[in-house]
Design a protein around this motif. Structure first.
Motif, PDB file in Angstrom:
ATOM      1  N   MET A 142       0.846  -1.176   0.000  1.00 28.21           N
ATOM      2  CA  MET A 142       0.000   0.000   0.000  1.00 28.21           C
ATOM      3  C   MET A 142       0.892   1.240   0.000  1.00 28.21           C
ATOM      4  N   PRO A 143       0.632   2.181  -0.901  1.00 23.52           N
ATOM      5  CA  PRO A 143       1.482   3.374  -0.950  1.00 23.52           C
ATOM      6  C   PRO A 143       1.273   4.267   0.263  1.00 23.52           C
ATOM      7  N   ASP A 144       2.346   5.010   0.619  1.00 24.27           N
ATOM      8  CA  ASP A 144       2.224   5.981   1.707  1.00 24.27           C
ATOM      9  C   ASP A 144       1.278   7.093   1.279  1.00 24.27           C
ATOM     10  N   ARG A 145       0.433   7.494   2.178  1.00 18.02           N
ATOM     11  CA  ARG A 145      -0.500   8.582   1.898  1.00 18.02           C
ATOM     12  C   ARG A 145      -0.316   9.653   2.953  1.00 18.02           C
ATOM     13  N   GLU A 146      -0.115  10.857   2.479  1.00 17.61           N
ATOM     14  CA  GLU A 146       0.080  11.985   3.385  1.00 17.61           C
ATOM     15  C   GLU A 146      -1.243  12.360   4.047  1.00 17.61           C
ATOM     16  N   ILE A 147      -1.187  12.605   5.326  1.00 15.22           N
ATOM     17  CA  ILE A 147      -2.357  13.092   6.058  1.00 15.22           C
ATOM     18  C   ILE A 147      -2.257  14.609   6.077  1.00 15.22           C
ATOM     19  N   TYR A 148      -3.308  15.269   5.618  1.00 14.60           N
ATOM     20  CA  TYR A 148      -3.297  16.722   5.512  1.00 14.60           C
ATOM     21  C   TYR A 148      -3.429  17.378   6.885  1.00 14.60           C
ATOM     22  N   ARG A 149      -2.789  18.493   7.040  1.00 15.36           N
ATOM     23  CA  ARG A 149      -2.909  19.308   8.244  1.00 15.36           C
ATOM     24  C   ARG A 149      -4.132  20.214   8.083  1.00 15.36           C
ATOM     25  N   ALA A 150      -4.854  20.461   9.158  1.00 15.42           N
ATOM     26  CA  ALA A 150      -6.135  21.171   9.082  1.00 15.42           C
ATOM     27  C   ALA A 150      -6.029  22.666   9.378  1.00 15.42           C
ATOM     28  N   TYR A 151      -4.836  23.240   9.355  1.00  8.83           N
ATOM     29  CA  TYR A 151      -4.708  24.617   9.808  1.00  8.83           C
ATOM     30  C   TYR A 151      -4.397  25.640   8.717  1.00  8.83           C
ATOM     31  N   ASN A 152      -4.232  25.238   7.479  1.00  4.79           N
ATOM     32  CA  ASN A 152      -3.957  26.183   6.398  1.00  4.79           C
ATOM     33  C   ASN A 152      -5.091  26.127   5.390  1.00  4.79           C
ATOM     34  N   PHE A 153      -5.959  27.121   5.396  1.00  5.33           N
ATOM     35  CA  PHE A 153      -7.076  27.099   4.458  1.00  5.33           C
ATOM     36  C   PHE A 153      -7.492  28.518   4.125  1.00  5.33           C
ATOM     37  N   ILE A 154      -8.087  28.654   2.954  1.00  2.00           N
ATOM     38  CA  ILE A 154      -8.556  29.956   2.490  1.00  2.00           C
ATOM     39  C   ILE A 154      -9.935  29.794   1.880  1.00  2.00           C
ATOM     40  N   LEU A 155     -10.641  30.900   1.723  1.00  2.00           N
ATOM     41  CA  LEU A 155     -11.951  30.925   1.088  1.00  2.00           C
ATOM     42  C   LEU A 155     -11.825  31.722  -0.193  1.00  2.00           C
ATOM     43  N   ASP A 156     -12.313  31.141  -1.293  1.00  2.20           N
ATOM     44  CA  ASP A 156     -12.331  31.813  -2.587  1.00  2.20           C
ATOM     45  C   ASP A 156     -13.784  32.087  -2.938  1.00  2.20           C
ATOM     46  N   LEU A 157     -14.172  33.356  -3.025  1.00  2.00           N
ATOM     47  CA  LEU A 157     -15.548  33.733  -3.341  1.00  2.00           C
ATOM     48  C   LEU A 157     -15.799  33.792  -4.848  1.00  2.00           C
ATOM     49  N   GLY A 158     -14.907  33.202  -5.627  1.00  2.00           N
ATOM     50  CA  GLY A 158     -15.057  33.211  -7.074  1.00  2.00           C
ATOM     51  C   GLY A 158     -14.244  34.304  -7.733  1.00  2.00           C
ATOM     52  N   GLU A 159     -13.691  35.193  -6.936  1.00  2.00           N
ATOM     53  CA  GLU A 159     -12.890  36.303  -7.450  1.00  2.00           C
ATOM     54  C   GLU A 159     -11.505  36.299  -6.822  1.00  2.00           C
ATOM     55  N   GLY A 160     -11.112  35.187  -6.238  1.00  4.94           N
ATOM     56  CA  GLY A 160      -9.828  35.086  -5.562  1.00  4.94           C
ATOM     57  C   GLY A 160     -10.009  34.938  -4.065  1.00  4.94           C
ATOM     58  N   PRO A 161      -8.913  34.640  -3.358  1.00  2.00           N
ATOM     59  CA  PRO A 161      -8.977  34.406  -1.913  1.00  2.00           C
ATOM     60  C   PRO A 161      -9.449  35.629  -1.134  1.00  2.00           C
ATOM     61  N   VAL A 162     -10.176  35.347  -0.046  1.00  3.61           N
ATOM     62  CA  VAL A 162     -10.684  36.396   0.836  1.00  3.61           C
ATOM     63  C   VAL A 162     -10.314  36.044   2.266  1.00  3.61           C
ATOM     64  N   GLY A 163      -9.544  36.865   2.920  1.00  5.04           N
ATOM     65  CA  GLY A 163      -9.287  36.738   4.343  1.00  5.04           C
ATOM     66  C   GLY A 163      -8.497  35.526   4.777  1.00  5.04           C
ATOM     67  N   TYR A 164      -8.163  35.540   6.057  1.00  5.02           N
ATOM     68  CA  TYR A 164      -7.479  34.439   6.717  1.00  5.02           C
ATOM     69  C   TYR A 164      -8.416  33.919   7.789  1.00  5.02           C
ATOM     70  N   PHE A 165      -8.671  32.630   7.776  1.00 10.52           N
ATOM     71  CA  PHE A 165      -9.691  32.063   8.640  1.00 10.52           C
ATOM     72  C   PHE A 165      -9.062  31.241   9.746  1.00 10.52           C
ATOM     73  N   THR A 166      -9.681  31.297  10.919  1.00  8.99           N
ATOM     74  CA  THR A 166      -9.195  30.524  12.050  1.00  8.99           C
ATOM     75  C   THR A 166      -9.911  29.186  12.148  1.00  8.99           C
ATOM     76  N   GLU A 167     -11.101  29.084  11.531  1.00 12.09           N
ATOM     77  CA  GLU A 167     -11.872  27.842  11.663  1.00 12.09           C
ATOM     78  C   GLU A 167     -12.926  27.749  10.558  1.00 12.09           C
ATOM     79  N   VAL A 168     -13.096  26.559  10.009  1.00 16.16           N
ATOM     80  CA  VAL A 168     -14.193  26.238   9.090  1.00 16.16           C
ATOM     81  C   VAL A 168     -14.811  24.945   9.604  1.00 16.16           C
ATOM     82  N   THR A 169     -16.116  24.964   9.887  1.00 21.18           N
ATOM     83  CA  THR A 169     -16.801  23.760  10.357  1.00 21.18           C
ATOM     84  C   THR A 169     -18.086  23.566   9.571  1.00 21.18           C
TER      85      THR A 169
END
Length: 141
Positions: A1-28
């Motif tokens: 079975m190949p190694d699979r990277e587990i993603y870190r949950a702390y780097n994320f952005i929101l794109d409103l269709g016109e590019g990234p908006v803001g820096y977010f502390t949490e998405v649930t």
């Protein structure tokens, strides 16, 4: 079975269709649930069968540090005035260097609730705003 990277949950952005908006502390709330409908066939024995029903998408809550950007506030105010502006937006998980790792595209999303930051003169915490979105579809790209 190949190694699979587990993603870190702390780097994320929101794109409103016109590019990234803001820096977010949490998405649930990124979720989808398919309704199970009980169905019993005539003469089909004692078992109840399950049919797939409607898909229901969870409400997505975003938290971010208050800044001079008014993009999310203006979008919420448009909805509050009775003119809902549905958008195709994306929540993008990034690597620490900023490269995209995963993306969730939200179909016909619009804001349904906003909560302002709590202010406390004795605190040194960041001012955090909260926005709740609803959508009619989620796709993992």
């Amino acid at each position: 079975m190949p190694d699979r990277e587990i993603y870190r949950a702390y780097n994320f952005i929101l794109d409103l269709g016109e590019g990234p908006v803001g820096y977010f502390t949490e998405v649930t709330g990124l979720s989808v649930e398919v309704e199970a409908i009980d169905y019993r066939e005539g003469g089909g024995g004692p078992a109840v069968r399950k049919l797939a029903g409607r898909a229901k998408y969870g409400n997505i809550t975003l938290k971010w540090g208050l800044s001079e950007s008014r993009d999310l506030w203006d979008w919420m105010q448009t909805a509050a005035s009775g003119s809902v502006e549905r958008r195709h937006i994306s929540i993008i998980l990034t690597r620490p260097g900023g490269q995209e790792q995963a993306r969730w595209n939200l179909t016909d999303a619009w804001p349904t609730a906003w909560r302002g930051a709590e202010f406390d003169a004795l605190s040194n915490a960041s001012a955090i705003e909260t926005l709740t979105l609803v959508c009619e579809g989620i796709e993992r790209a």
